[in-house]
Design a protein around this motif. Structure first.
Motif, PDB file in Angstrom:
ATOM      1  N   GLU A 227       0.636  -1.278   0.074  1.00 27.54           N
ATOM      2  CA  GLU A 227      -0.042   0.156  -0.014  1.00 27.54           C
ATOM      3  C   GLU A 227       0.791   1.174  -0.024  1.00 27.54           C
ATOM      4  OE1 GLU A 227      -2.368   1.822  -0.663  1.00 27.54           O
ATOM      5  OE2 GLU A 227      -3.650   1.892   1.061  1.00 27.54           O
ATOM      6  N   ASN A 228       0.917   2.077  -1.170  1.00 28.60           N
ATOM      7  CA  ASN A 228       1.433   3.271  -1.131  1.00 28.60           C
ATOM      8  C   ASN A 228       0.597   4.478  -1.091  1.00 28.60           C
ATOM      9  OD1 ASN A 228       4.422   2.521  -1.138  1.00 28.60           O
ATOM     10  ND2 ASN A 228       4.363   2.027  -3.140  1.00 28.60           N
ATOM     11  N   VAL A 229      -0.657   4.403  -1.625  1.00 29.28           N
ATOM     12  CA  VAL A 229      -1.595   5.201  -2.078  1.00 29.28           C
ATOM     13  C   VAL A 229      -2.745   5.579  -1.207  1.00 29.28           C
ATOM     14  CG1 VAL A 229      -0.516   5.312  -4.430  1.00 29.28           C
ATOM     15  CG2 VAL A 229      -2.976   4.104  -3.862  1.00 29.28           C
ATOM     16  N   GLY A 230      -3.551   4.609  -0.616  1.00 28.82           N
ATOM     17  CA  GLY A 230      -4.712   4.627   0.185  1.00 28.82           C
ATOM     18  C   GLY A 230      -5.806   5.192  -0.624  1.00 28.82           C
ATOM     19  N   GLY A 231      -6.809   5.537   0.074  1.00 29.80           N
ATOM     20  CA  GLY A 231      -8.080   5.842  -0.633  1.00 29.80           C
ATOM     21  C   GLY A 231      -8.659   4.762  -1.461  1.00 29.80           C
ATOM     22  N   LYS A 232      -9.263   5.324  -2.492  1.00 27.96           N
ATOM     23  CA  LYS A 232      -9.978   4.532  -3.731  1.00 27.96           C
ATOM     24  C   LYS A 232      -9.392   3.350  -3.804  1.00 27.96           C
ATOM     25  CE  LYS A 232     -10.540   7.875  -6.516  1.00 27.96           C
ATOM     26  NZ  LYS A 232     -10.851   9.257  -5.926  1.00 27.96           N
ATOM     27  N   THR A 233      -7.857   3.238  -4.046  1.00 25.38           N
ATOM     28  CA  THR A 233      -7.280   2.220  -4.515  1.00 25.38           C
ATOM     29  C   THR A 233      -7.493   1.044  -3.507  1.00 25.38           C
ATOM     30  OG1 THR A 233      -5.823   3.468  -5.747  1.00 25.38           O
ATOM     31  CG2 THR A 233      -5.017   1.128  -5.197  1.00 25.38           C
ATOM     32  N   LEU A 234      -7.225   1.524  -2.095  1.00 23.37           N
ATOM     33  CA  LEU A 234      -7.330   0.582  -0.817  1.00 23.37           C
ATOM     34  C   LEU A 234      -8.569  -0.027  -0.912  1.00 23.37           C
ATOM     35  CD1 LEU A 234      -6.206  -0.933   1.706  1.00 23.37           C
ATOM     36  CD2 LEU A 234      -6.696   1.388   2.903  1.00 23.37           C
ATOM     37  N   ASP A 235      -9.711   0.987  -1.000  1.00 19.87           N
ATOM     38  CA  ASP A 235     -11.103   0.430  -0.723  1.00 19.87           C
ATOM     39  C   ASP A 235     -11.405  -0.732  -1.833  1.00 19.87           C
ATOM     40  OD1 ASP A 235     -13.149   0.613   0.854  1.00 19.87           O
ATOM     41  OD2 ASP A 235     -14.255   1.847  -0.481  1.00 19.87           O
ATOM     42  N   ALA A 236     -11.033  -0.721  -3.024  1.00 22.74           N
ATOM     43  CA  ALA A 236     -11.126  -1.691  -4.105  1.00 22.74           C
ATOM     44  C   ALA A 236     -10.378  -2.912  -3.822  1.00 22.74           C
ATOM     45  CB  ALA A 236     -10.672  -0.943  -5.505  1.00 22.74           C
ATOM     46  N   VAL A 264     -12.964   4.913   3.279  1.00 17.74           N
ATOM     47  CA  VAL A 264     -12.852   3.648   2.920  1.00 17.74           C
ATOM     48  C   VAL A 264     -13.991   2.757   3.607  1.00 17.74           C
ATOM     49  CG1 VAL A 264     -11.273   1.684   3.528  1.00 17.74           C
ATOM     50  CG2 VAL A 264     -10.491   3.770   2.770  1.00 17.74           C
ATOM     51  N   THR A 265     -14.831   1.973   2.780  1.00 17.76           N
ATOM     52  CA  THR A 265     -15.902   1.455   3.293  1.00 17.76           C
ATOM     53  C   THR A 265     -16.109  -0.118   3.437  1.00 17.76           C
ATOM     54  OG1 THR A 265     -16.708   1.518   1.043  1.00 17.76           O
ATOM     55  CG2 THR A 265     -17.308   3.325   2.321  1.00 17.76           C
ATOM     56  N   ASN A 266     -14.890  -0.668   2.731  1.00 16.30           N
ATOM     57  CA  ASN A 266     -14.905  -2.100   2.505  1.00 16.30           C
ATOM     58  C   ASN A 266     -13.803  -3.022   3.646  1.00 16.30           C
ATOM     59  OD1 ASN A 266     -16.464  -2.257   0.582  1.00 16.30           O
ATOM     60  ND2 ASN A 266     -14.918  -1.478  -0.621  1.00 16.30           N
ATOM     61  N   LEU A 267     -13.740  -2.083   4.864  1.00 15.40           N
ATOM     62  CA  LEU A 267     -12.858  -2.739   5.880  1.00 15.40           C
ATOM     63  C   LEU A 267     -13.590  -4.089   6.397  1.00 15.40           C
ATOM     64  CD1 LEU A 267     -11.376  -0.062   7.877  1.00 15.40           C
ATOM     65  CD2 LEU A 267     -10.138  -1.631   6.824  1.00 15.40           C
ATOM     66  N   ALA A 268     -14.673  -4.144   6.360  1.00 14.34           N
ATOM     67  CA  ALA A 268     -15.101  -5.566   7.277  1.00 14.34           C
ATOM     68  C   ALA A 268     -14.621  -6.591   6.543  1.00 14.34           C
ATOM     69  CB  ALA A 268     -16.730  -5.509   7.167  1.00 14.34           C
ATOM     70  N   HIS A 269     -14.440  -6.390   5.205  1.00 10.93           N
ATOM     71  CA  HIS A 269     -13.588  -7.785   4.567  1.00 10.93           C
ATOM     72  C   HIS A 269     -12.600  -8.255   5.102  1.00 10.93           C
ATOM     73  CE1 HIS A 269     -16.387  -7.731   0.799  1.00 10.93           C
ATOM     74  NE2 HIS A 269     -16.592  -6.455   1.282  1.00 10.93           N
ATOM     75  N   ILE A 270     -11.684  -7.610   6.050  1.00  9.12           N
ATOM     76  CA  ILE A 270     -10.682  -8.103   6.531  1.00  9.12           C
ATOM     77  C   ILE A 270     -10.841  -9.044   7.702  1.00  9.12           C
ATOM     78  CG2 ILE A 270      -9.299  -5.767   5.955  1.00  9.12           C
ATOM     79  CD1 ILE A 270      -8.935  -5.418   9.152  1.00  9.12           C
ATOM     80  N   ILE A 271     -12.133  -9.288   7.948  1.00  7.80           N
ATOM     81  CA  ILE A 271     -12.543 -10.367   9.094  1.00  7.80           C
ATOM     82  C   ILE A 271     -12.513 -11.475   8.739  1.00  7.80           C
ATOM     83  CG2 ILE A 271     -13.961 -10.874  10.882  1.00  7.80           C
ATOM     84  CD1 ILE A 271     -15.197  -7.882  10.751  1.00  7.80           C
ATOM     85  N   PHE A 272     -13.485 -11.874   7.678  1.00  5.26           N
ATOM     86  CA  PHE A 272     -13.560 -13.209   7.287  1.00  5.26           C
ATOM     87  C   PHE A 272     -12.587 -13.667   6.180  1.00  5.26           C
ATOM     88  CE2 PHE A 272     -18.058 -12.525   7.779  1.00  5.26           C
ATOM     89  CZ  PHE A 272     -18.549 -13.908   8.585  1.00  5.26           C
TER      90      PHE A 272
END
Ligand SMILES: NC(=O)c1ccc[n+]([C@@H]2O[C@H](COP(=O)([O-])OP(=O)(O)OC[C@H]3O[C@@H](n4cnc5c(N)ncnc54)[C@H](OP(=O)(O)O)[C@@H]3O)[C@@H](O)[C@H]2O)c1
Ligand SMILES: NC(=O)c1ccc[n+]([C@@H]2O[C@H](COP(=O)([O-])OP(=O)(O)OC[C@H]3O[C@@H](n4cnc5c(N)ncnc54)[C@H](OP(=O)(O)O)[C@@H]3O)[C@@H](O)[C@H]2O)c1
Lengths: 341, 341
Positions: A227-236, A264-272
């Protein structure tokens, strides 16, 4: 002893939002080329200065906790390659070449708290601002120590053609990984594919649906996202991580200058998916520097790892070079040449 | 052999958004109390069923990758405490008490892939749905294995009075940490402070500025945030983590039912603070179960660790109990009593 001219790049005033060239001034100071009696500082002639994205954080009124922000009217500090002119410190002597923490000026009197002696000069000296310096160590520590890569894994790198990213990609190939990079222009994408050995690369500015783009390049998902950039890229990316994936969080350059950071809205994906995200700072890993050199120098000498630099000449061009990092003007590691020896 | 009645809680249809009681039906099936010839399944009489927040994820049309979602018309599956009625498997015999994966019905024929034999019955049997079962192992693995707590550290727990959170707080106190919990009612806050040994607790619904609230309780910052809720709480926590802080990401219950998840904007703070965020699933840690029992049973027997349960009686009340998790109706671990022996 006579004073000599000492051109400097100084902060004009604290910066909010994106930095501009006019946030810095070029001033002509003077300096006595002597370490004051009783000090164990070293006097450096600066040869190459490193332009690094974190620097804008130190231009703010309030810098990040634990880091010293810049003072208006004083020169920027940063990494560089320098020659010792005079030394008050037993570990350094006149003529030594060093890399590490110095200031944006011709000559600097610094306490050698973060200086490394340069012992291998069969490679370009400027490499010690990049591949053999801080960005190199960053790529190495982030990818190998935090990323724990395994042969055959799928690696995605953002800001992939930059100082850090281009190395992460090459380290991934050396490890037997499949690696895809994103960057902000066609020229950079070509560089990634044709010179830096990435399996695939794309221009993120031309992708309207990053999730779909990542699914195209990673139908099986991503094991390591550097991860170098954050934001939209991280979310995808979060939608495309594989189970037990790792995200070494090196930087979020797309966010540094926004008054309201992207969401960033997709953090919950890190659980499963049991994903590990880990922020890190290269300073915590310098004990690995000897091991890093031992690993990397042979690869450089054999041409198995290459490095792209973008050089600007003269302190006058420092502000533009630095500011250019946040618009992607640099192609490869941004170096400022102050003197050649 | 004769068929007997087998009341079930079945999924009516795939759920989108928040689940409602009416998304489930109570049906009266029948079952032959016999393991079919040649099967090595076990036939269970279900005693206590566990209501767990993850279950809504299995009610969706598309469940999380690697997990089997529910089928409309079929009973829910989940954790429970059961008695073996008949066994086709050499490791189990009639009369054994077990906890693990079963179904929401009176009797279940299951393959014993995730069943643990209950060997200690001097504690309430229902504890094996909570403190001595899956939520207990979750708190243990998340806090000790991922959180790496040290004496004197500052710990924050969200959904703190729940099945997992109440244990994390008590484990933190046993480790010599300062621990603060957040929960959704005055009753829960009182429980945290007066019964569960938290140093401080607050009702997050009454705090308009969570960042300020956290700064009040953690003037020096948070070393470990045990993440149960996600969203706004996580975003405020990210502003208050200490250097080298850890965030075991156990769950994000506030996000599970939103069509558009809340946005998190402060992730860049994990870089300079070198924060580790790690998603995990308890299933990866069951090899620690014997060690966990050895650690926890004496504490329970000596009254040094306590456990709050919220019980509902009868399968008919299952849908309400399950749905209640997402509005915070439960005070402590939500258990459904199906039969007592
Ligand atoms: N944690 C540490 O210790 C550490 C150490 C060194 C560096 N870093 C971080 O590592 C990252 C890369 O640093 P670097 O030295 O290798 O810099 P770099 O990649 O050489 O230069 C910065 C690049 O970032 C990209 N960029 C700028 N704005 C962007 C935006 N809004 N969205 C996407 N990309 C954008 C640009 O490339 P494009 O044309 O591709 O957009 C630009 O060339 C940065 O986040 C930096 O802060 C961290
Ligand atoms: N990773 C794993 O393997 C694993 C295993 C078990 C559990 N978990 C997770 O751990 C977390 C806690 O589970 P649990 O079994 O202990 O449940 P629980 O806390 O006993 O019950 C759920 C609680 O969540 C709180 N809640 C509901 N909606 C909320 C919202 N919008 N905002 C904030 N809080 C809300 C409610 O308490 P308040 O009244 O305080 O709001 C409710 O009582 C969940 O996220 C769950 O998915 C993960």
């Amino acid at each position: 002893m006579a004073q000599v001219r000492n051109k400097q790049v100084v902060l004009r005033d604290y910066v909010s939002g994106f930095p501009k060239e006019s946030d810095m001034d070029i001033v002509e100071g003077t300096i006595e080329l002597k370490v004051p009696e009783g000090y164990n500082d070293v006097l450096l002639k600066n040869l190459y200065l490193s332009c690094d994205p974190y620097m804008v954080a130190l231009m703010r009124d309030i810098g990040p906790e634990g880091f010293q922000n810049y003072t208006p009217g004083s020169p920027l500090t940063g990494y560089g390659v320098s020659k010792v002119i005079e030394s008050g410190h037993p570990n350094y002597k006149k003529g030594d070449l060093v890399w590490g923490f110095t200031k944006w000026e011709e000559f600097s009197l610094v306490s050698p708290t973060l200086l490394f002696k340069i012992e291998h000069t069969d490679v370009p000296l400027s490499y010690y601002t990049g591949i053999l310096g801080m960005p190199g160590m960053t790529a190495y520590a982030g990818f190998f120590e935090l990323g724990s890569p395994k042969n055959g894994e799928n690696v995605f790198v953002s800001a992939a053609s930059g100082a850090v990213g281009q190395l992460v990609g090459q380290f991934a190939k050396l490890t037997g990984c499949y690696v895809v990079g994103s960057a902000g222009s066609k020229e950079k994408v070509d560089l990634l594919k044709n010179k830096l050995g990435f399996d695939e690369a794309f221009n993120y500015k031309e992708e309207s649906d990053l999730d779909a783009t990542l699914k195209r390049y990673f139908p099986e998902g991503i094991d390591i996202y550097f991860e170098n950039v954050g934001g939209k890229t991280l979310d995808a990316v979060l939608l495309n991580m594989r189970v037990h994936g790792r995200i070494p969080v090196c930087g979020m350059v797309s966010q540094y200058n926004l008054t309201q950071p992207e969401s960033v809205t997709n953090l919950a994906h890190i659980i499963f998916k049991r994903v590990l995200m880990q922020g890190f700072i290269v300073n915590d890993f310098y004990h690995l520097y000897p091991k890093f050199l031992e690993f990397l120098l042979p690869h450089i000498r054999e041409g198995k790892v290459v490095y792209v630099e973008d050089r600007d000449e003269g302190l006058e061009n420092g502000p533009a070079a630095l500011v250019g990092l946040y618009s992607g003007r640099n192609v490869g590691k941004q170096v400022l040449v102050v003197a050649r020896d």
